[in-house]
Design a protein around this motif. Structure first.
Motif, mmCIF file in Angstrom:
data_model
loop_
_atom_site.group_PDB
_atom_site.id
_atom_site.type_symbol
_atom_site.label_atom_id
_atom_site.label_comp_id
_atom_site.label_asym_id
_atom_site.label_seq_id
_atom_site.Cartn_x
_atom_site.Cartn_y
_atom_site.Cartn_z
ATOM 1 N N THR B 251 0.855 -1.209 0.000
ATOM 2 C CA THR B 251 0.000 0.000 0.000
ATOM 3 C C THR B 251 0.880 1.243 0.000
ATOM 4 O O THR B 251 2.101 1.147 0.202
ATOM 5 C CB THR B 251 -0.869 0.042 1.271
ATOM 6 N N GLY B 252 0.260 2.391 -0.240
ATOM 7 C CA GLY B 252 0.969 3.667 -0.132
ATOM 8 C C GLY B 252 1.916 3.929 -1.295
ATOM 9 O O GLY B 252 2.928 4.607 -1.145
ATOM 10 N N PHE B 253 1.601 3.372 -2.505
ATOM 11 C CA PHE B 253 2.445 3.639 -3.677
ATOM 12 C C PHE B 253 2.321 5.087 -4.115
ATOM 13 O O PHE B 253 1.313 5.746 -3.863
ATOM 14 C CB PHE B 253 2.030 2.743 -4.854
ATOM 15 N N LEU B 254 3.316 5.619 -4.814
ATOM 16 C CA LEU B 254 3.232 6.961 -5.426
ATOM 17 C C LEU B 254 2.255 6.905 -6.593
ATOM 18 O O LEU B 254 2.143 5.874 -7.244
ATOM 19 C CB LEU B 254 4.608 7.396 -5.952
ATOM 20 N N ASP B 255 1.562 7.986 -6.881
ATOM 21 C CA ASP B 255 0.680 8.022 -8.054
ATOM 22 C C ASP B 255 1.508 8.104 -9.324
ATOM 23 O O ASP B 255 2.563 8.688 -9.346
ATOM 24 C CB ASP B 255 -0.258 9.239 -7.975
#
Lengths: 67, 255
Positions: B251-255
Motif C-alpha cells: 500500500t501507499g504507492f506513489l501516483d
C-alpha cells in the motif's frame, strides 16, 4: 625360556619376565598402552608384578586416530 | 541469551561439533581441534605395531577435551563390550561410541548388536553414545536402556554425501528425549548447518575435515556452520508457502 604370543606373534622370553620388562624391551611407555593378558585387562599398577608364563596370550593396545 | 549448553552424561558442553580424529596428521591435530572449537573427539583402539615407532595421539589432544573411544573393529556386541572396557582401562574416562559393523561395503551399523552392547555398557557405568542406522524403534530402545545420546548416520561413513536419511533422522529428533547427534556422511558445512537447523543436538564428523586440502580452515568452516544452524534452529525459522508473500508493504504507492 617361555613362549608367549604377543599381539598375535610368537615370542620367546626369559623366565620370570614381567609385562613391564616386556614393555621396556619394546620401548613402550606403560601409560600409553592398555594390556590384556589371556583376555583379562591388567591394571597398570599390576604390570610390574605380572609374570609371563608359557602359552600366555598378550595383547598390547593403544589409541590412535579414529572417527 | 543464556548459555546454550548440551548435556550428555555428566558433562555440559558448548560446542556442538564433535570431531573424529582419523586421518588427521598428528602435527596438525591440535590446530584442527582448536579451529573446530570442538570439546569432544573420538579415537580408536588398535594393537601396537612393534615395527613402527608411533607417537601417542593423546599427546596431541588439548587438555580438557572429552575423549570418546570408539569400538570400531567390533562385529558383535561382545567385541564392542570388550573394546569399551579396554578403552576405559586406558584412562580416557567413561564415554564410549558404540560402533558395531559387519558390513564391509557400506559400513552400516548393526542395530541389534549395538542395542545389546549399549544395554550392557550402560549397566557397567559407561556414558554410551551408539552409532546407529536411523530407525525410530531402535532409537527409542537405545534411549530406554540408557544411551546418553543416539547417533544416526546421515549417509555411509566417509562418503561426504550429506543427509540422505533426513526424513528418518527428523522423526528420531522429534520423538526421542535424548540428544540426537548426526554421525557420518556429513561432507560439507551446509550439510552440518542443515542437521542443526533440523534440531539435531550436535554433529560428529571426521572425513570432511580430515581430507580437506586445508583441514584447519575446513574445521573453522564447520564450526561456523554448526553454530549458524544451531542459532537458526533456536531462532525459529519461518514456514514455507507455495505463493509469494510480499516483503515490502503493498500500500501507499506513489501516483
Amino acid at each position: 625360556m617361555v613362549c608367549v604370543k604377543v599381539n598375535g606373534r610368537q615370542e620367546t622370553l626369559p623366565e620370570n619376565y614381567t609385562i613391564t620388562q616386556l614393555l621396556s624391551q619394546k620401548e613402550l611407555d606403560a601409560s600409553y598402552v592398555v594390556v590384556q593378558l589371556n583376555f583379562e585387562i591388567i591394571e597398570r599398577s599390576l604390570l610390574s608384578e605380572t609374570i609371563l608364563n608359557e602359552g600366555d596370550q598378550l595383547e598390547i593396545l593403544k589409541f590412535l586416530g579414529g572417527g | 541469551m543464556s548459555k546454550d549448553l548440551l548435556t550428555i552424561g555428566n558433562s555440559s558442553i558448548s560446542s556442538r561439533l564433535f570431531l573424529g580424529t582419523g586421518k588427521i596428521p598428528l602435527p596438525k591435530m591440535k590446530q584442527v581441534i582448536e579451529a573446530a572449537g570442538t570439546q569432544v573427539v573420538t579415537v580408536a583402539l588398535r594393537r601396537v605395531d612393534f615395527d613402527q615407532r608411533e607417537e601417542n595421539i593423546l599427546d596431541f589432544i588439548p587438555d580438557g577435551t572429552i575423549i570418546m573411544p570408539n569400538t570400531s573393529g567390533a562385529r558383535t556386541a561382545a567385541e564392542a563390550i570388550r573394546l569399551a572396557h579396554i578403552a576405559r582401562a586406558g584412562g580416557c574416562g567413561d564415554w564410549v561410541k558404540i560402533e558395531v559393523i559387519s558390513d564391509q561395503k557400506y559400513l552400516l551399523p548393526d542395530n541389534y548388536e549395538t542395542l545389546k552392547a549399549t544395554e550392557k555398557l550402560v549397566k557397567d557405568g559407561f556414558t554410551v553414545l551408539p552409532y546407529m542406522s536411523p530407525d525410530l524403534m531402535v532409537a527409542k530402545s537405545l534411549e530406554a536402556v540408557g544411551a546418553a545420546a543416539v547417533m544416526p548416520l546421515g549417509a555411509p561413513i566417509g562418503t561426504n554425501r550429506g543427509l540422505k536419511l533426513k526424513e528418518l533422522i527428523n522423526i528420531i529428533i522429534e520423538e526421542c528425549y535424548v540428544p540426537v547427534i548426526v554421525d557420518a556422511g556429513i561432507g560439507r558445512p551446509s550439510h552440518a548447518a542443515e542437521a542443526m537447523e533440523m534440531g539435531a543436538s550436535a554433529v560428529l564428523l571426521n572425513t570432511a575435515i580430515a581430507t580437506a586440502d586445508d583441514a584447519v580452515a575446513m574445521a573453522r568452516a564447520f564450526r561456523l556452520a554448526v553454530e549458524s544452524g544451531r542459532i537458526a534452529y533456536l531462532a525459529g525459522m519461518g514456514g514455507e508457502t507455495s505463493y509469494a508473500r510480499a516483503s515490502s508493504p503493498l500500500t501507499g504507492f506513489l501516483d
